[in-house]
Design a protein around this motif. Structure first.
Motif: not given
Length: 170
Positions: A6-18
């Protein structure tokens, strides 16, 4: 791949998430009852291992970035690794998002997705003694305390018990 609640989205981690990953692994409020502070090279090694492609047969973590659905702000990470047909779950949230049920909501959405998309129905989590907030998250998501191993883990020179939680839906 994207998982939503309801409040969240979860996505696969990427290099830009360092930057997020580094912040989580260096914040004393996040790691206090999880593990000792690693040097940046050690954190980078963990991060790189989370970037590996995931499948139920992979020997790598499914690592997802938790984001606020409305603002897109990154709040933390969640995920699991499958070992011996059991999904070992883990999660870290930035302190400003503690106490707002985001851990529970993200873990429940992850489990629902894993069960419906990959028929994963056995879960485990290991929580360090004293990490009451994480234990509450697990219990709200249907986990039960299965075992306590005294003096199993050292953080900051102090020994803590490991609390093993399990959730079976088969």
């Amino acid at each position: 791949m994207k998982i939503e609640s309801s409040r969240l989205t979860m996505r696969v981690i990427t290099e830009s998430d360092w930057a997020l990953f580094l912040q989580l692994y260096q914040d004393p409020k996040v790691i206090a009852l999880c593990f000792d502070l690693l040097d940046e090279a050690g954190i980078r090694e963990k991060f790189e291992s989370r970037l590996l492609p995931w499948s139920p047969q992979a020997e790598s973590w499914l690592c997802l970035v938790i984001e606020d659905k409305m603002t897109g702000e990154s709040m933390g990470i969640t995920g699991f690794i499958i070992e011996d047909n059991i999904a070992q779950v883990g999660y870290l949230l930035s302190p400003e998002f503690h106490g707002q049920q985001y851990g529970t909501e993200s873990l429940q959405a992850l489990i629902t997705w894993a069960e419906s998309n990959h028929d994963i129905n056995r879960y485990q989590a290991i929580v360090t003694e004293g990490n009451v907030a994480s234990e509450r998250v697990l219990m709200k998501c249907g986990f039960n305390l299965d075992n306590v191993i005294p003096e199993a883990y050292e953080i900051g020179g102090k020994l803590y018990a490991d609390h093993y939680y399990v959730r079976n839906t088969d």
